[in-house]
Design an enzyme around this catalytic site. Structure first.
Site, short mmCIF file in Angstrom:
data_model
loop_
_atom_site.label_atom_id
_atom_site.label_comp_id
_atom_site.label_asym_id
_atom_site.label_seq_id
_atom_site.Cartn_x
_atom_site.Cartn_y
_atom_site.Cartn_z
N ARG A 218 -11.46 2.40 -1.42
CA ARG A 218 -10.63 3.36 -1.15
C ARG A 218 -11.25 4.73 -1.37
NH1 ARG A 218 -8.00 -0.16 0.28
NH2 ARG A 218 -5.75 -0.68 -0.30
N TYR B 202 8.55 4.61 2.56
CA TYR B 202 7.79 5.73 1.93
C TYR B 202 6.92 6.28 3.08
CZ TYR B 202 4.15 8.46 -0.20
OH TYR B 202 3.15 9.40 -0.45
N ASN C 33 10.99 13.08 -11.56
CA ASN C 33 9.56 12.15 -12.08
C ASN C 33 8.60 13.41 -12.76
OD1 ASN C 33 8.16 9.78 -11.81
ND2 ASN C 33 6.72 10.59 -10.36
N SER D 114 0.32 11.78 3.84
CA SER D 114 -0.62 10.75 3.14
C SER D 114 -1.37 9.90 4.01
CB SER D 114 0.58 9.63 2.41
OG SER D 114 0.01 8.58 1.83
N LYS E 163 7.00 10.11 5.65
CA LYS E 163 5.96 11.01 5.78
C LYS E 163 5.77 11.19 7.29
CE LYS E 163 4.89 11.87 1.50
NZ LYS E 163 5.45 12.91 0.97
N LYS F 65 7.77 8.70 -4.15
CA LYS F 65 6.39 8.25 -3.61
C LYS F 65 6.02 6.96 -4.01
CE LYS F 65 3.52 9.47 -7.71
NZ LYS F 65 2.48 10.01 -8.22
N TYR G 219 2.49 15.62 -10.51
CA TYR G 219 1.04 15.63 -10.75
C TYR G 219 0.02 16.75 -9.78
CZ TYR G 219 -3.56 13.27 -10.24
OH TYR G 219 -4.71 12.55 -10.41
#
Ligand code: NAD
Ligand code: UD1
Length: 337
Positions: A230, A148, A35, A124, A152, A84, A11
């Site tokens: 967010r 996850y 993915n 992230s 990172k 992810k 993406y």
């Protein structure tokens, strides 16, 4: 420059490949397609008029990564490849640590052998963990609370140690907030497998009739409308952030950390309304239980990226929803449509 993009069919990767090509770079992509699909790169080539070189390679296979560096004279690397999904990482921690950490270590060893020491890494906002006050600032202590997020954080530590040990490394750690939206052409976008975990992809599937309604996870938070806040960022702005970071580190050795976010919080219901506006009709929802692990609110302090990179977001939540909707409407089943 000739840039190697790991995870470039995904993406954010596919949007960044396009932005790099538009900035005049040549791009070589490696991805194991766990993915994503190669169709995204065919469409990027349609948009840029310049095909990227593609190698189907798993980062866990160090010899295969080495062969790509032996074939192409790479100047810098943008490293997206990784797994992810937070929930999956809790169920399958070994898979996450193996894929994300071993993959990254292999990449770094190969880069070092081939004298390529400029790197932009996808981190992230999840590294800020549960205890930091908002807005999040790069100098805060980090502490992720799921496997996850820990991959990172651990990769950030590895890269910081590497930069401290050898001043030939040029490293940018980019902490993304909540990437959404799609290229305005509607040709490339996010194509989640199975039931989407994240808000906007789920809303988009409600809008296109693949899901009945949005379940809003919690309506009783201490926020203006009771739903979580967010920091949503348009994926095209995010892609441009990578180009800016690459330009910055190309000229400077060291390890740099930047939040890539808008600096504003938006609620779940505000995003839902915005998406409904793009579609032209309100979308169905039901308020449900809170999702375990969700924080009520977080957003970026985005001032460092502005000061150092002259980069800031340009697109509103309405534009994110309009572009995401165009992609979803034109490709109801993603790249399979
Ligand atoms: P994505 O899944 O679309 O892209 C990741 C790509 O990496 C996929 O194409 C996948 O096939 C590939 N990949 C995974 N493991 C690999 C391996 N061992 N070898 C080669 N390729 C491999 O995800 P995305 O949303 O584009 O995210 C890109 C990066 O940004 C990831 O590292 C992710 O953790 C990070 N990130 C994403 C978000 C988000 O909300 N999307 C937020 C913060 C950080
Ligand atoms: C998720 C990840 C986080 C990652 C971030 C960006 C979790 C627990 N956290 O966080 O590690 O950095 O994405 O990729 O997965 N929501 C609903 N209904 C839905 C889906 C989401 O109400 O069907 C709500 C959530 O409760 C949240 C907001 O929408 O309040 C955004 O959710 P999401 O898109 O999953 O992002 P994050 O929670 O920020």
């Amino acid at each position: 420059m000739r840039i190697l993009v790991t995870g470039g069919t995904g993406y954010i990767g596919s949007h960044t490949v396009l932005a790099l090509q538009e900035a005049g770079h040549e791009v070589v992509v490696i991805d194991n397609l766990v993915n994503s699909s190669e169709e995204s790169l065919r469409r990027v080539a349609e948009l840029s008029g310049k095909p990227a070189v593609f190698h189907r390679v798993d980062l866990v296979d160090e010899a295969a990564v080495d062969a790509v560096f032996a074939e192409h004279a790479i100047n810098a690397v943008v490293h997206f490849a990784g797994l992810k999904a937070v929930g999956e990482s809790v169920r399958e921690p070994l898979m996450y640590y193996h894929n994300n950490l071993v993959g990254t270590l292999n990449l770094l060893r190969v880069m070092d052998r081939h004298d390529v020491r400029s790197l932009v890494f996808s981190s992230s906002a999840t590294v800020y963990g549960e205890h930091n006050p908002i807005p999040y600032i790069e100098k805060m202590e980090i502490g992720a609370n799921n496997p996850y997020g820990r991959t990172k954080e651990q990769i950030e530590d590895i890269l910081s140690d590497l930069g401290a040990a050898d001043d030939r490394w040029h490293i940018a750690l980019l902490r993304y907030f909540n990437p959404v939206g799609a290229h305005p052409s509607g040709r490339i976008g996010e194509d989640p497998q199975g039931i989407p975990n994240n808000l906007v992809p789920f809303i988009a599937q409600v809008a296109v009739g693949r899901r009945e309604k949005l379940m809003v996870f919690g309506g009783d938070y201490d926020t203006p409308d009771g739903t979580c806040l967010r920091d949503y960022i348009h994926v095209v702005d995010l892609a441009e952030g990578h180009v800016a970071a690459l330009n910055h580190v190309a000229g400077r050795a060291g390890v740099f950390r930047w939040n890539l976010g808008s600096g504003k919080g938006t609620s779940v219901l505000e995003v839902l309304r915005s998406f409904g506006k793009a579609v032209g009709a309100p979308l169905p929802y039901e308020v449900a239980e809170r999702r375990t692990g969700d924080l009520p609110a977080f957003w970026a302090d985005a001032s460092s990226a502005l000061a150092d990179l002259s980069w800031s977001t340009t697109k509103t939540v309405d534009e994110m929803c309009e572009d995401h909707w165009r992609w979803q409407k034109n490709n109801p089943l993603g790249y399979l449509s």
